[in-house]
Design a protein around this motif. Structure first.
Motif, PDB file in Angstrom:
ATOM      1  N   ASP A 168      -5.086   5.654  -1.597  1.00  0.00           N
ATOM      2  CA  ASP A 168      -6.426   6.197  -0.797  1.00  0.00           C
ATOM      3  C   ASP A 168      -6.487   5.035   0.443  1.00  0.00           C
ATOM      4  N   SER A 169      -6.895   5.504   1.362  1.00  0.00           N
ATOM      5  CA  SER A 169      -7.032   4.311   2.713  1.00  0.00           C
ATOM      6  C   SER A 169      -7.797   3.365   2.125  1.00  0.00           C
ATOM      7  N   ASP A 170      -8.748   3.245   1.226  1.00  0.00           N
ATOM      8  CA  ASP A 170      -9.760   2.222   0.909  1.00  0.00           C
ATOM      9  C   ASP A 170      -9.374   1.774  -0.293  1.00  0.00           C
ATOM     10  N   GLN A 171      -8.138   1.779  -0.787  1.00  0.00           N
ATOM     11  CA  GLN A 171      -7.651   1.554  -2.205  1.00  0.00           C
ATOM     12  C   GLN A 171      -6.781   0.198  -1.900  1.00  0.00           C
ATOM     13  N   HIS A 172      -7.098  -0.870  -2.632  1.00  0.00           N
ATOM     14  CA  HIS A 172      -6.460  -1.985  -2.613  1.00  0.00           C
ATOM     15  C   HIS A 172      -5.856  -2.347  -3.809  1.00  0.00           C
TER      16      HIS A 172
ATOM     17  N   ARG B  42     -15.096   4.791  -7.209  1.00  0.00           N
ATOM     18  CA  ARG B  42     -14.901   3.411  -7.107  1.00  0.00           C
ATOM     19  C   ARG B  42     -13.601   3.198  -7.847  1.00  0.00           C
TER      20      ARG B  42
ATOM     21  N   ASN C 284     -10.907   1.180  -7.017  1.00  0.00           N
ATOM     22  CA  ASN C 284     -10.108  -0.081  -7.277  1.00  0.00           C
ATOM     23  C   ASN C 284     -10.620  -0.419  -8.641  1.00  0.00           C
TER      24      ASN C 284
ATOM     25  N   HIS D  81       0.714  -1.158   0.104  1.00  0.00           N
ATOM     26  CA  HIS D  81      -0.172  -0.160   0.021  1.00  0.00           C
ATOM     27  C   HIS D  81       0.930   1.089  -0.097  1.00  0.00           C
TER      28      HIS D  81
END
Length: 252
Positions: free
Chosen positions: A47-51, A198, A200, A42
């Motif tokens: 971003d924090s919610d980006q995988h 969105r 991802n 990471h």
């Protein structure tokens, strides 16, 4: 020997889109493999919610020198491919521009490639970790420039194919460009929508577009190789207008 040399002296410039496409594909693949093989880290720019990392996230890290090199060479190769294609039409080694509108489209396509190529180089230099706003601006510049260049190139080829009957190779080039560029433009629109909503999905689309750009650059190899064995002036506008072989269509 003279004929042998003439048949092959096109090879010097026909390698330009091949080299640009190969280096681009190899670099993007190397960046993707590096991110996967290193355990899908990471990055700071994510971003924090980006995988799933964007290409720019990987390119802003340890592979930045490679990313800048690939973007620079690919951008220059893209621009040169259109300039050479324009020169070959002007010098009578490719099907010529018979009217002013085709020459205008060709010039606008080159201008679009310069905008897109410059955007590609600059987005690699001003990375998303240190210059996020500038990076996004240059990314938009790249996408818009390439899209405009593709639209004008396809328009030019379309009008040339309307001028001459039975030009099978030119029509193939027109359709290849139209299909590849059309799909990439649609994907780019989807990317613009999902990049911030969105994230991802946007990342997956960006990798897909990057690999797809390889195919678009390679279409210029198909164009340039058509000059093989064609002497300078052999396909000039004057000679083609009086040629029964190609049967120029009546002007509209």
């Amino acid at each position: 020997m003279a004929i042998f040399s003439h048949d092959r002296h096109h090879w010097a410039y026909v390698w330009i889109p091949i080299a640009g496409a190969f280096l681009w594909f190899a670099t993007i693949l190397a960046m993707l493999i590096t991110w996967l093989a290193s355990g899908r880290p990471h990055y700071v720019s994510m971003d924090s919610d980006q995988h799933i990392a964007f290409i720019s996230d990987v390119g802003a890290d340890i592979l930045k020198p490679l990313f800048i090199t690939a973007c620079s060479i690919t951008g220059v190769a893209f621009i040169l491919s259109l300039i050479i294609e324009r020169y070959l039409r002007h010098s009578g080694r490719l099907m010529p521009n018979m009217r002013k509108r085709e020459r205008v489209f060709s010039t606008l396509a080159i201008l679009g490639s310069v905008i897109g190529g410059a955007g590609l180089i600059l987005l690699s230099v001003f990375d998303t970790k240190r210059h996020p706003k500038m990076h996004d601006g240059f990314l938009l510049m790249f996408i818009v420039g390439v899209a405009l260049s593709a639209i004008f190139t396809i328009a030019e080829f379309r009008w040339i194919s309307k001028d001459f009957k039975y030009v099978r190779l030119l029509k193939k080039s027109y359709w290849m460009k139209a299909i590849v560029a059309g799909l990439l433009i649609l994907l780019a629109i989807a990317f613009g929508v999902t990049e911030f909503t969105r994230v991802n999905v946007g990342a997956v689309l960006e990798w897909t577009i990057a690999f797809g750009f390889t195919l678009y650059v390679l279409t210029f190899w198909y164009d340039l190789r058509q000059s093989k064995g064609v002497h300078k002036g052999e396909l000039s506008a004057e000679r083609m207008g009086n040629s029964g072989r190609y049967q120029m269509r009546r002007a509209v």
